[in-house]
Design a protein around this motif. Structure first.
Motif, PDB file in Angstrom:
ATOM      1  N   ASP A 127       0.816   7.464  12.219  1.00 14.50           N
ATOM      2  CA  ASP A 127       2.064   8.014  11.690  1.00 14.50           C
ATOM      3  C   ASP A 127       2.598   9.152  12.565  1.00 14.50           C
ATOM      4  O   ASP A 127       3.806   9.271  12.785  1.00 14.50           O
ATOM      5  N   ASP A 160       9.522   9.345   6.879  1.00 18.41           N
ATOM      6  CA  ASP A 160       9.518   8.997   5.454  1.00 18.41           C
ATOM      7  C   ASP A 160      10.843   8.415   4.974  1.00 18.41           C
ATOM      8  O   ASP A 160      10.927   7.888   3.869  1.00 18.41           O
ATOM      9  N   GLY A 210      10.646   0.868   4.108  1.00 22.22           N
ATOM     10  CA  GLY A 210       9.208   0.639   3.975  1.00 22.22           C
ATOM     11  C   GLY A 210       8.683  -0.486   4.841  1.00 22.22           C
ATOM     12  O   GLY A 210       7.602  -0.384   5.431  1.00 22.22           O
ATOM     13  N   ARG A 227       8.362   0.742   8.375  1.00 18.48           N
ATOM     14  CA  ARG A 227       7.163   1.581   8.512  1.00 18.48           C
ATOM     15  C   ARG A 227       5.917   0.714   8.655  1.00 18.48           C
ATOM     16  O   ARG A 227       5.069   0.976   9.500  1.00 18.48           O
ATOM     17  N   SER A 263       0.826  -1.203   0.000  1.00 21.82           N
ATOM     18  CA  SER A 263       0.000   0.000   0.000  1.00 21.82           C
ATOM     19  C   SER A 263       0.864   1.259   0.000  1.00 21.82           C
ATOM     20  O   SER A 263       0.622   2.206  -0.754  1.00 21.82           O
ATOM     21  N   ASP A 264       1.870   1.254   0.852  1.00 22.31           N
ATOM     22  CA  ASP A 264       2.792   2.392   0.950  1.00 22.31           C
ATOM     23  C   ASP A 264       3.556   2.575  -0.360  1.00 22.31           C
ATOM     24  O   ASP A 264       3.697   3.683  -0.868  1.00 22.31           O
ATOM     25  N   ARG A 301      -4.500   6.029  10.120  1.00 17.08           N
ATOM     26  CA  ARG A 301      -3.122   6.169   9.636  1.00 17.08           C
ATOM     27  C   ARG A 301      -2.478   7.505  10.004  1.00 17.08           C
ATOM     28  O   ARG A 301      -1.314   7.529  10.411  1.00 17.08           O
ATOM     29  N   GLU A 302      -3.197   8.592   9.879  1.00 17.54           N
ATOM     30  CA  GLU A 302      -2.606   9.898  10.217  1.00 17.54           C
ATOM     31  C   GLU A 302      -2.159   9.933  11.673  1.00 17.54           C
ATOM     32  O   GLU A 302      -1.047  10.375  11.977  1.00 17.54           O
ATOM     33  N   LYS A 333       2.709   1.578  -3.412  1.00 17.46           N
ATOM     34  CA  LYS A 333       1.827   1.963  -4.518  1.00 17.46           C
ATOM     35  C   LYS A 333       1.027   3.239  -4.246  1.00 17.46           C
ATOM     36  O   LYS A 333       0.335   3.730  -5.122  1.00 17.46           O
ATOM     37  N   ASP A 334       1.087   3.712  -3.009  1.00 14.65           N
ATOM     38  CA  ASP A 334       0.334   4.892  -2.586  1.00 14.65           C
ATOM     39  C   ASP A 334      -1.174   4.727  -2.811  1.00 14.65           C
ATOM     40  O   ASP A 334      -1.838   5.596  -3.373  1.00 14.65           O
ATOM     41  N   VAL A 335      -1.681   3.566  -2.377  1.00 12.04           N
ATOM     42  CA  VAL A 335      -3.117   3.284  -2.397  1.00 12.04           C
ATOM     43  C   VAL A 335      -3.500   2.749  -1.023  1.00 12.04           C
ATOM     44  O   VAL A 335      -2.672   2.157  -0.339  1.00 12.04           O
ATOM     45  N   THR A 379      -5.564   1.693   8.264  1.00 12.98           N
ATOM     46  CA  THR A 379      -6.044   2.610   7.220  1.00 12.98           C
ATOM     47  C   THR A 379      -6.909   3.717   7.824  1.00 12.98           C
ATOM     48  O   THR A 379      -6.738   4.891   7.501  1.00 12.98           O
TER      49      THR A 379
END
Length: 164
Positions: free
Chosen positions: A82, A95, A99, A102, A36-37, A78-79, A39-41, A75
């Motif tokens: 993170d 960042d 990956g 994370r 997901s990370d 997530r904010e 592919k940014d989906v 999901t």
């Protein structure tokens, strides 16, 4: 109890009272969170896509229960997850983390803050085991240190989410 049975988990549970198979579910969730990370989906989108394409595949059957609960929880939060991780990193930027680290930290932070049915030491132990299996030689100690700092928030966060 026979000597052969000593040290074996009883009644469908693994170490620390954990249901058997949860490690595999966590690993599946880490795979999805990592993808997901990359592919940014949203990871939930990946679960849905796999169910549509591979509805008869046994590996998709593993994307039920706890793995899906993790993906849904990470999901949805997530904010906040993170932000909690970022605030507890020392000499690292979120960042810039590998990956897979994370993904492991997101999973474990979600468990620490929201999964009150999982003991805090089990969360940390499982995350370190995943880092050992999936990441660099330095990752297990790094993941352990970050999660130890996050674990101090767990009792209050769990109490707050139980009160909702």
């Amino acid at each position: 109890m026979s000597t052969a049975d000593r040290g074996r988990p009883r009644s469908g549970h693994g170490k620390g009272g954990e249901p058997r198979g949860r490690h595999r579910q966590r690993r599946r969730a880490v795979d999805l969170l990592f993808e997901s990370d990359l592919k940014d989906v949203p990871a939930t989108t990946l679960v849905t896509e796999r169910r549509e394409v591979f509805d008869t595949d046994d590996s998709v059957g593993e994307m039920t229960g706890y793995a899906v609960a993790i993906v849904d929880g990470v999901t949805a939060n997530r904010e906040q997850i993170d932000a909690v991780i970022s605030a507890r990193l020392q000499n690292w930027k979120f960042d810039r983390l590998p990956g897979v680290d994370r993904a492991i930290l997101r999973l474990a932070t979600w468990e620490l803050l929201y999964a009150s049915d999982v003991d805090i030491p089990v969360v940390i132990s499982e995350a370190v085991a995943l880092a050992t299996e999936l990441s660099t030689d330095e990752s297990p100690a790094f993941v352990n240190g970050v999660l130890d700092r996050i674990a101090t928030l767990a009792p209050q966060a769990r109490a707050a989410s139980a009160g909702e």
